[in-house]
Write a protein that holds these residues in place. Structure first.
Motif, short mmCIF file in Angstrom:
data_model
loop_
_atom_site.label_atom_id
_atom_site.label_comp_id
_atom_site.label_asym_id
_atom_site.label_seq_id
_atom_site.Cartn_x
_atom_site.Cartn_y
_atom_site.Cartn_z
N GLY A 489 6.41 -92.32 -113.42
CA GLY A 489 6.30 -91.79 -114.82
C GLY A 489 7.58 -92.26 -115.51
N VAL A 490 8.54 -93.24 -114.93
CA VAL A 490 9.52 -93.54 -115.88
C VAL A 490 9.58 -95.04 -116.70
N ASP A 491 10.09 -94.82 -117.70
CA ASP A 491 9.79 -96.39 -118.39
C ASP A 491 10.90 -97.53 -117.54
N GLN A 492 10.19 -98.77 -117.95
CA GLN A 492 10.92 -99.87 -117.38
C GLN A 492 12.40 -99.78 -117.74
N SER A 493 12.50 -99.70 -119.09
CA SER A 493 13.82 -99.68 -119.87
C SER A 493 14.16 -98.54 -120.25
N THR A 494 15.18 -97.91 -120.22
CA THR A 494 15.71 -96.47 -120.71
C THR A 494 16.11 -96.44 -122.14
N MET A 495 15.19 -95.58 -122.95
CA MET A 495 15.72 -95.42 -124.16
C MET A 495 16.90 -94.69 -124.26
N SER A 496 17.84 -94.87 -125.57
CA SER A 496 18.94 -94.27 -125.70
C SER A 496 19.09 -94.10 -127.18
N GLY A 497 18.07 -93.91 -127.93
CA GLY A 497 18.14 -93.66 -129.55
C GLY A 497 16.86 -94.40 -129.73
N ALA A 498 16.33 -94.20 -131.18
CA ALA A 498 15.21 -94.57 -131.78
C ALA A 498 15.30 -96.06 -131.80
N PHE A 499 16.28 -96.55 -131.96
CA PHE A 499 16.49 -98.09 -132.15
C PHE A 499 17.44 -98.65 -131.04
N ASN A 500 17.57 -98.12 -129.92
CA ASN A 500 18.50 -98.53 -128.79
C ASN A 500 18.10 -98.34 -127.48
N TRP A 501 18.43 -99.12 -126.51
CA TRP A 501 18.04 -99.19 -125.16
C TRP A 501 19.39 -99.15 -124.11
N SER A 502 19.70 -98.45 -123.36
CA SER A 502 20.82 -98.44 -122.58
C SER A 502 20.64 -99.35 -121.33
N HIS A 503 19.38 -99.44 -121.04
CA HIS A 503 19.14 -100.25 -119.69
C HIS A 503 17.91 -101.16 -119.80
#
Length: 646
Positions: A489-503
């Protein structure tokens, strides 16, 4: 402003960007107390005109002119719709009341006006007033473009009166750097272009007072954009919009103090950004076909205006535009529609101010018109203002067939006849997005998008909303919303905001075989750090359709979901481990799996529980979402897609 947002944003920045942001913040604070007013920006001079636009409009085919005039008359009716919302019908006796520039048509709320310094208005996390996109959209003044074209073609006095009323009202309500209209450079760039199109098409019919106000607005826009440029992680399509606005103002108003410097800056940066934001294989670096078209249209208009002025831009920009046009041809269907990959906020540059379902293909056709070459792929049946102003060809060829890989951009397209059906497949093995925050990317690595006989089968879910989207913004960007594999159930990439990805997951194309028995292998590492495995997907032709094989290296002891998001027009029948899919009462395909699992199909429901499809910004529709859920066997799972013959 959310402290969490600041923390995630800082993590995406390097030392140079952090230093730049502090300097920029200081400049904004220093300007906060200054009430500059319009008088500082009044200058005398001729009517600002971008050469060539009026001539091309006058020579457009009659059917194009008729559609343009009809669009202008529609604006005069008082109706305005954008981003899936309808604005209140305007009173013809007072078409532009002061509040119209601050109105959110969805909530009915009013955003802060001239009483507030533009950078004091917090819009990113505002929830009660609505999505700032709606207010910004109206303030782009793009509804003036069809009015100006109508006035130029017919001399319609009502169109001139409406343009002058809009300019008077906007000028009165939005003094320099006060209110919501001044806090984003891309909005200034688009508004400036709308005003330049107005003056270029019908400026000689406007009163001297209106022309003076337009000149003043353009001067203030030029200064403000130059003062606060998008840089570093923000230097995506926003940078191109700002520089295009500065460049075109400078070209039309060379007498302004900054014009010489900004023309030179524009020539340099537009060339640089063409090579950065359109990759060497033609794919837009932001991964969204429509955002790629948005960037390409800015570049195209600047190229056209510079050439018409006898000062052409660098040849390399034309080369990148041609490459982008080829990419769009491979993604398009017979009507020029492209999949809604990654974000799409329906941004346009030259427009009739109405919904445009095949924007990327329309820009592609306009590129062909500018280059004087045949169109690379189908052009949409809809008419747009850019068709006339940039002399797009009236028709185009059928979509290309075969297999084509865009290795750097990260897409492979297949178009062929299989089992008597026309099959079009797009496989995503692309980077997440552009620059450190990948603002408009979605966690969709190895997603597969499919149409059969032009009918959508497996679709990209789309965008829906931006700032006000909340959990829906997260859902439409999530891995579970796309046609790929999700682990635990985990995203491939990690969201860190509505327009940002940390991983950010890194995808790669591992192998490709062309021919009748085509085959491609791709993988991504989004689950390596968390679960110690790679997801590898093989998509291959079969006698009656195609297959998808999913495998996880390391075989983690986690629940796996493999999703197929269908079009809202599709219906599903489940019979054990076999699924039948039809659209418009015609059977399209059956799905079968090599290993038993829990099969689910649901449409609608809360975010994360069923299927949703967003055909355009601001709209979401329930749509069947098929899920195979279980423990992936060591040998992987093979999904066979059998196309049902007619």
């Amino acid at each position: 402003m959310s402290i969490t947002w600041y923390i995630h944003r800082l993590r995406a920045m390097g030392p140079a960007e952090i230093a730049h942001r502090f300097v920029e913040k200081g400049k904004k604070l220093a300007a906060r107390g200054r009430m500059e007013g319009w008088s500082r920006y009044r200058t005398s001079g001729p009517l600002p005109v971008l050469p060539g636009l009026a001539d091309n409009l006058a020579s457009a085919p009659d059917r194009v002119k008729q559609d343009i005039v009809a669009a202008g008359r529609d604006v005069l009716s008082g109706r305005y719709s954008a981003l899936g919302a309808d604005w209140p019908l305007r009173d013809p006796s007072k078409p532009f009341p002061p509040t119209i520039w601050r109105l959110d048509p969805v909530t009915g709320g009013l955003w802060p006006g001239s009483e507030a310094y533009c950078f004091d208005i917090s819009y990113r996390h505002e929830r009660t007033l609505g999505d700032i996109k709606y207010v910004w959209e109206y303030n782009r003044l793009q509804f003036l473009q069809p009015l100006a074209a109508d006035a130029a073609l017919t001399g319609n006095p009502d169109a001139i009166e409406a343009i002058e009323a809009a300019i008077d009202s906007w000028y009165e309500v939005n003094p320099p750097f006060r209110g919501i209209c001044w806090n984003s450079g891309i909005e200034l760039g688009l508004r400036a272009i709308s005003l330049l199109i107005v003056t270029s098409l019908c400026g000689s019919r406007l009163s001297d007072a209106t022309v003076e106000k337009i000149r003043t607005i353009l001067h203030a826009h030029q200064v403000w954009m130059a003062r606060y440029p998008s840089r570093f992680s923000s230097a995506n399509n926003h940078l191109v919009a700002e520089v295009a606005g500065e460049f075109l103002i400078s070209l039309a108003m060379p007498e302004l103090p900054l014009s010489g410097r900004l023309q030179a800056k524009g020539r340099r940066i537009l060339t640089e950004e063409a090579n950065k934001q359109i990759l060497a294989d033609g794919v837009g670096a932001e991964q969204s076909p429509t955002y790629g078209a948005f960037t390409a249209e800015f570049l195209l208009l600047c190229c056209f205006a510079a050439r018409a002025a006898g000062q052409p831009l660098a040849k390399g920009i034309k080369e990148r535009l041609a490459l982008f046009s080829t990419f769009i041809a491979w993604l398009s269907d017979a009507k020029g529609r492209t999949p809604g990959i990654c974000d799409d906020d329906e941004g346009r540059v030259i427009t009739l101010s109405r919904h445009e379902p095949a924007y990327a293909a329309s820009v592609s056709a306009a590129i062909a018109g500018y280059l004087g070459t045949p169109a690379k792929g189908p052009r949409p049946p809809e008419i747009e203002l850019r068709d006339a102003l940039l002399q797009a060809p009236a028709g185009g060829p059928a979509p290309p067939t075969g297999l084509r890989t865009f290795a750097e951009g990260g897409y492979t397209a297949v178009r062929e006849t299989r089992n008597g059906r026309d099959l079009h497949i797009v496989v995503d093995h692309a980077p997440l997005g552009y620059l450190s925050i990948a603002a408009h990317g979605h966690a969709d690595a190895l997603s597969v998008i499919v149409t059969v006989d032009g009918k959508p089968l497996f679709v990209d879910p789309g965008t829906y909303l931006y700032h006000s989207g909340g959990e829906w913004r997260d859902w439409f960007r999530s891995t579970r919303a796309h046609n790929t594999l999700t682990l635990a159930g985990v995203d491939q990439s990690t969201m860190s905001g509505a327009f940002n990805w940390s991983h950010k997951a890194v995808a790669s194309l591992d192998g490709i075989e062309d021919g009748e028995n085509w085959r491609l292998v791709a993988s991504h590492d989004g689950y390596r750090n968390r679960f110690g495995c790679l997801h590898r997907r093989t998509v291959a032709s079969t006698l009656h359709g195609f297959s998808i094989h999913d495998a996880l290296t390391g075989n983690p002891d986690q629940t796996t979901e493999i999703v197929f998001q269908l079009s809202p027009a599709c219906e599903v029948e489940i019979n054990g481990q076999e699924i039948r899919i039809r659209s418009e009462k015609r059977w399209l395909a059956t799905l079968s799996f090599s290993h038993p699992g829990q099969i689910e199909s649901a449409a609608g429901g809360p975010a994360g529980t069923g299927g949703w499809y967003s055909p355009r910004f601001g709209i979401k529709l329930p749509a069947p979402r098929i899920v195979w859920k279980g423990a992936l066997p060591p040998e992987g799972l093979l999904t066979n897609v059998h196309l049902v013959p007619e």
